[in-house]
Design an enzyme around this catalytic site. Sequence first.
Site, PDB file in Angstrom:
ATOM      1  N   TYR A   1       0.840  -1.216   0.000  1.00 32.26           N
ATOM      2  CA  TYR A   1       0.000   0.000   0.000  1.00 32.26           C
ATOM      3  C   TYR A   1       0.863   1.249   0.000  1.00 32.26           C
ATOM      4  CZ  TYR A   1      -4.194  -2.694   0.764  1.00 32.26           C
ATOM      5  OH  TYR A   1      -5.250  -3.553   0.593  1.00 32.26           O
TER       6      TYR A   1
ATOM      7  N   ASN B   1      -5.322  -4.394  -7.184  1.00 28.83           N
ATOM      8  CA  ASN B   1      -5.451  -3.093  -7.856  1.00 28.83           C
ATOM      9  C   ASN B   1      -4.478  -2.066  -7.301  1.00 28.83           C
ATOM     10  OD1 ASN B   1      -7.450  -3.682  -5.733  1.00 28.83           O
ATOM     11  ND2 ASN B   1      -7.935  -1.509  -5.851  1.00 28.83           N
TER      12      ASN B   1
ATOM     13  N   HIS C   1     -16.778  -3.720  -1.257  1.00 24.32           N
ATOM     14  CA  HIS C   1     -16.814  -3.689  -2.730  1.00 24.32           C
ATOM     15  C   HIS C   1     -17.910  -4.580  -3.327  1.00 24.32           C
ATOM     16  CE1 HIS C   1     -13.061  -1.443  -2.956  1.00 24.32           C
ATOM     17  NE2 HIS C   1     -12.535  -2.271  -2.082  1.00 24.32           N
TER      18      HIS C   1
ATOM     19  N   HIS D   1     -11.584  -6.037   2.817  1.00 26.14           N
ATOM     20  CA  HIS D   1     -10.699  -6.229   3.970  1.00 26.14           C
ATOM     21  C   HIS D   1     -11.442  -6.926   5.093  1.00 26.14           C
ATOM     22  CE1 HIS D   1      -8.026  -2.718   2.378  1.00 26.14           C
ATOM     23  NE2 HIS D   1      -8.136  -3.734   1.546  1.00 26.14           N
TER      24      HIS D   1
END
Length: 334
Positions: free
Chosen positions: A88, A123, A226, A254
């Site tokens: 990240y 992503n 999502h 998550h």
Amino acid sequence: MADFRSKADVPFLIILAMSFGMCLVVVTAKLERFAHSPHRRDGSLIFLVVGDWGRRGAFNQSQVAFQMGRIGENLDVDFIISTGDNFYDDGLMGEHDTAFEESFTKIYTAMSLQRQWYSVLGNHDYRGDVEAQLSPVLRKIDSRWLCLRSFIVNAEIAEIFFVDTTPFVDMYFNDPEGHTYDWRGISSRKDYIGNLLMDLETVLRESTANWKIVVGHHAIRSVGHHGDTTELVEQLLPILQDNNVDFYLNGHDHCLEHISDQSSDIQFFTSGAGSKAWRGDTKGLNRDNLKFFYDGQGFMSVQLWQDVLQILFYDVHGKVLHRWSTSKQPHLAI
Ligand SMILES: *[C@@H]1O[C@H](CO)[C@@H](O)[C@H](O)[C@H]1NC(C)=O
């Protein structure tokens, strides 16, 4: 007037046929295959699955890593699977980005985790330098690392098919938040996805493994933030249903969750809770076929014998939150 049967055309037709045949060989040989024999004498296979983790230890990443080490030792795991979003917020900046060691090498330090890691891209990884994350240079820095776009691990009783799911998702090609993605390896999105699905279908159909497992970053089914990935429901799921895939593993949301397919025996497992979690905006918790959902951090283990599969989900303290198992007749050698 051209006569197609004239002798002069025959060598040309042979060359045409040969090059067509060679094209087919190249296409089907594209998914790189790795052999990984389970190390126990009984041939059983045990691995851990973690996703969405690389934050230099923050957001309980280190606590999850510690419990993975403990459980990994108890189970004596063969390898670890990462479901992507490895670094990240924006993947790696290059082959020598210190995030690689700070979020991976220096975090997953337990003896039991000094095994091969097999990783897909998420992503967030596509928002950095993708080629760097795939580079053999990283394997020199930490030999456990192996991340490729799409590949196969043949672990004898199980075959595991890793699929690069980010290019399927329309939103990233016109990102509302303005993020940029490294599409250098994907010159034609349509061809890339078309070839990948064709290759996957071929290898799944030809597989004789007792267990067929598919891994991607994005969920096919999820009740997390999502939700379902419609592109995968439409394009990937039918191939899994037609080829007796046992389960699909993903991250992206998550959380930890388990959903069953409505029209096949496929199970969907989300293990995307390697660091930041507790999003608190879950939806559809009353969805049919939802077997388990946990919004916080953790990971999962998979244990496979010839005839039995057992899945466990653990929280940040190593406590078992959900357990699921199934059995089937082993394949008879032909
Ligand atoms: C770390 O885990 C504990 C236990 O689940 C939780 O209470 C805490 O909020 C977590 N911290 C973060 C930053 O997510």
